[in-house]
Design a protein around this motif. Structure first.
Motif, mmCIF file in Angstrom:
data_model
loop_
_atom_site.group_PDB
_atom_site.id
_atom_site.type_symbol
_atom_site.label_atom_id
_atom_site.label_comp_id
_atom_site.label_asym_id
_atom_site.label_seq_id
_atom_site.Cartn_x
_atom_site.Cartn_y
_atom_site.Cartn_z
ATOM 1 N N UNK A 1 0.950 -0.943 0.413
ATOM 2 C CA UNK A 1 -0.123 0.169 -0.577
ATOM 3 C C UNK A 1 0.694 0.927 0.050
ATOM 4 N N UNK A 2 1.624 1.297 0.723
ATOM 5 C CA UNK A 2 2.405 2.058 0.635
ATOM 6 C C UNK A 2 3.668 2.624 -0.519
ATOM 7 N N UNK A 3 3.759 1.640 -0.704
ATOM 8 C CA UNK A 3 4.922 1.436 -2.162
ATOM 9 C C UNK A 3 3.708 2.425 -3.356
ATOM 10 N N UNK A 4 2.397 2.029 -3.286
ATOM 11 C CA UNK A 4 1.940 1.947 -4.396
ATOM 12 C C UNK A 4 1.232 3.517 -4.068
ATOM 13 N N UNK A 5 0.810 3.752 -3.437
ATOM 14 C CA UNK A 5 0.137 5.054 -3.136
ATOM 15 C C UNK A 5 2.223 5.867 -2.463
ATOM 16 N N UNK A 6 3.145 6.133 -2.509
ATOM 17 C CA UNK A 6 4.316 6.458 -2.516
ATOM 18 C C UNK A 6 4.599 7.453 -3.743
ATOM 19 N N UNK A 7 4.675 5.725 -4.915
ATOM 20 C CA UNK A 7 5.371 5.970 -6.354
ATOM 21 C C UNK A 7 4.007 6.464 -6.841
ATOM 22 N N UNK A 8 3.132 6.617 -6.787
ATOM 23 C CA UNK A 8 1.896 7.342 -7.710
ATOM 24 C C UNK A 8 2.628 8.944 -7.531
ATOM 25 N N UNK A 9 2.274 8.994 -5.498
ATOM 26 C CA UNK A 9 2.247 10.336 -5.700
ATOM 27 C C UNK A 9 3.971 10.941 -6.279
ATOM 28 N N UNK A 10 4.841 10.297 -6.195
ATOM 29 C CA UNK A 10 6.176 10.097 -6.620
ATOM 30 C C UNK A 10 5.768 10.776 -8.402
ATOM 31 N N UNK A 11 5.618 9.718 -9.150
ATOM 32 C CA UNK A 11 5.078 10.183 -10.258
ATOM 33 C C UNK A 11 4.613 11.555 -10.830
ATOM 34 N N UNK A 12 3.418 11.801 -9.971
ATOM 35 C CA UNK A 12 2.320 13.225 -9.918
ATOM 36 C C UNK A 12 3.508 14.314 -9.703
ATOM 37 N N UNK A 13 4.275 14.081 -8.700
ATOM 38 C CA UNK A 13 5.006 14.748 -8.068
ATOM 39 C C UNK A 13 5.910 15.826 -9.577
ATOM 40 N N UNK A 14 7.020 14.361 -9.824
ATOM 41 C CA UNK A 14 8.277 14.455 -10.767
ATOM 42 C C UNK A 14 7.284 14.467 -12.131
ATOM 43 N N UNK A 15 6.678 14.847 -12.406
ATOM 44 C CA UNK A 15 5.896 14.521 -14.134
ATOM 45 C C UNK A 15 7.067 15.246 -14.769
ATOM 46 N N UNK A 16 7.069 16.343 -14.351
ATOM 47 C CA UNK A 16 7.986 17.597 -15.396
ATOM 48 C C UNK A 16 9.719 17.143 -15.491
ATOM 49 N N UNK A 17 10.327 16.580 -14.492
ATOM 50 C CA UNK A 17 11.491 16.096 -14.855
ATOM 51 C C UNK A 17 11.474 14.380 -15.636
ATOM 52 N N UNK A 18 10.577 13.778 -15.242
ATOM 53 C CA UNK A 18 10.301 12.939 -16.177
ATOM 54 C C UNK A 18 9.672 13.484 -17.364
ATOM 55 N N UNK A 19 9.196 14.500 -17.587
ATOM 56 C CA UNK A 19 9.105 15.472 -19.069
ATOM 57 C C UNK A 19 10.369 15.881 -19.665
ATOM 58 N N UNK B 1 25.745 11.889 -16.273
ATOM 59 C CA UNK B 1 25.043 12.776 -15.050
ATOM 60 C C UNK B 1 24.019 12.209 -14.664
ATOM 61 N N UNK B 2 23.434 11.135 -15.538
ATOM 62 C CA UNK B 2 22.139 11.114 -15.059
ATOM 63 C C UNK B 2 22.012 9.896 -14.490
ATOM 64 N N UNK B 3 22.740 8.435 -14.610
ATOM 65 C CA UNK B 3 23.357 8.137 -13.661
ATOM 66 C C UNK B 3 23.642 8.239 -11.998
ATOM 67 N N UNK B 4 24.578 9.210 -12.073
ATOM 68 C CA UNK B 4 25.733 10.201 -11.053
ATOM 69 C C UNK B 4 24.209 10.766 -10.772
ATOM 70 N N UNK B 5 23.151 11.449 -10.751
ATOM 71 C CA UNK B 5 21.740 11.857 -9.778
ATOM 72 C C UNK B 5 20.784 10.783 -9.916
ATOM 73 N N UNK B 6 21.002 10.062 -10.485
ATOM 74 C CA UNK B 6 19.725 8.688 -10.530
ATOM 75 C C UNK B 6 18.558 8.993 -11.381
ATOM 76 N N UNK B 7 18.976 9.930 -12.423
ATOM 77 C CA UNK B 7 17.592 10.660 -12.927
ATOM 78 C C UNK B 7 17.149 8.988 -13.575
ATOM 79 N N UNK B 8 18.030 8.275 -14.337
ATOM 80 C CA UNK B 8 17.696 7.402 -15.277
ATOM 81 C C UNK B 8 17.153 5.701 -14.584
ATOM 82 N N UNK B 9 16.526 5.889 -13.169
ATOM 83 C CA UNK B 9 15.998 4.578 -12.381
ATOM 84 C C UNK B 9 14.985 5.551 -12.160
ATOM 85 N N UNK B 10 14.316 6.606 -12.464
ATOM 86 C CA UNK B 10 13.069 7.123 -11.776
ATOM 87 C C UNK B 10 11.696 6.407 -12.566
#
Length: 201
Positions: A4-22, A81-90
């Motif tokens: 439940x925590x995983x699902x909620x946290x990942x959903x919130x994370x995707x929404x909040x980080x959507x600008x970085x994703x794009x 650079x992506x790996x340095x800041x773990x952005x590739x893992x998003x």
């Protein structure tokens, strides 16, 4: 509770980080070509395979025979650079949302490694793999495979909500400090050979 925590946290994370994703996706498209995501089959809970997703960090340069060049050659400065800041893992937040992996757990490795594990090392698959884990915050790619698997199995035997919170907090610090990204002489880390005395610098 953990799911439940995983699902909620990942959903919130995707929404909040959507600008970085794009933004990251657009940069990958411009710098590395049309394929934005890297997809690879990995073993999940109980070794059941699934596809893990990451942002690409390497180009597709090949030799005269059509074979891909070594990772160290194909890994670009942008990819570093992506790996340095773990952005590739998003993109793995979508794997968490689907239930393939957890936020915290042993990292999902290659399918080829399944037949190389000792029975003790194979216990790392008794829990869902994770985006980050106890081994990642205690050396990541800078420690030996043997040490890494011992840490993974320790997590399996000692997992708790408090430990997961601790690992997530330590992960943030590790990312900010860019520690343990790669093993000396390798783009990431040398492949696991199954040798029990395997060591890494």
């Amino acid at each position: 509770m953990k799911r439940l925590i995983d699902f909620s946290a990942s959903l919130i994370g995707i929404i909040i980080l959507s600008p970085i994703f794009i933004i990251t996706a657009l940069l990958v498209r411009v710098k590395l070509g049309k394929y934005i995501l890297f997809k690879q089959e990995r073993p999940g809970l109980n070794g059941v395979p699934f596809y893990v997703y990451k942002f690409r960090t390497m180009n597709d340069k090949r030799d005269s025979f059509g074979d891909l060049l070594p990772d160290s050659v194909r890994l670009t400065s942008f990819g570093q650079t992506l790996r340095k800041y773990s952005l590739d893992e998003l993109p793995q937040l979508f794997n968490v949302l689907k239930g393939d992996i957890s936020l915290v757990g042993p990292r999902p490795l290659l399918m080829d490694y399944l037949v190389l594990y000792t029975p003790e090392q194979a216990r790392r698959h008794l829990v869902r793999p994770g985006i980050t884990g106890w081994a990642q915050v205690n050396g990541r790619n800078a420690i030996s495979w043997e040490e890494k698997f011992k840490l993974d199995v320790w997590y399996v035997d000692n997992q708790s909500l408090w430990l997961d919170v601790k690992i997530l907090m330590m992960t943030v610090l590790k990312v900010l400090k860019s520690e343990g990204i790669s093993q000396q002489g390798h783009a990431t880390i040398e492949k696991f050979s199954g040798k029990k005395n395997d060591t890494a610098m």
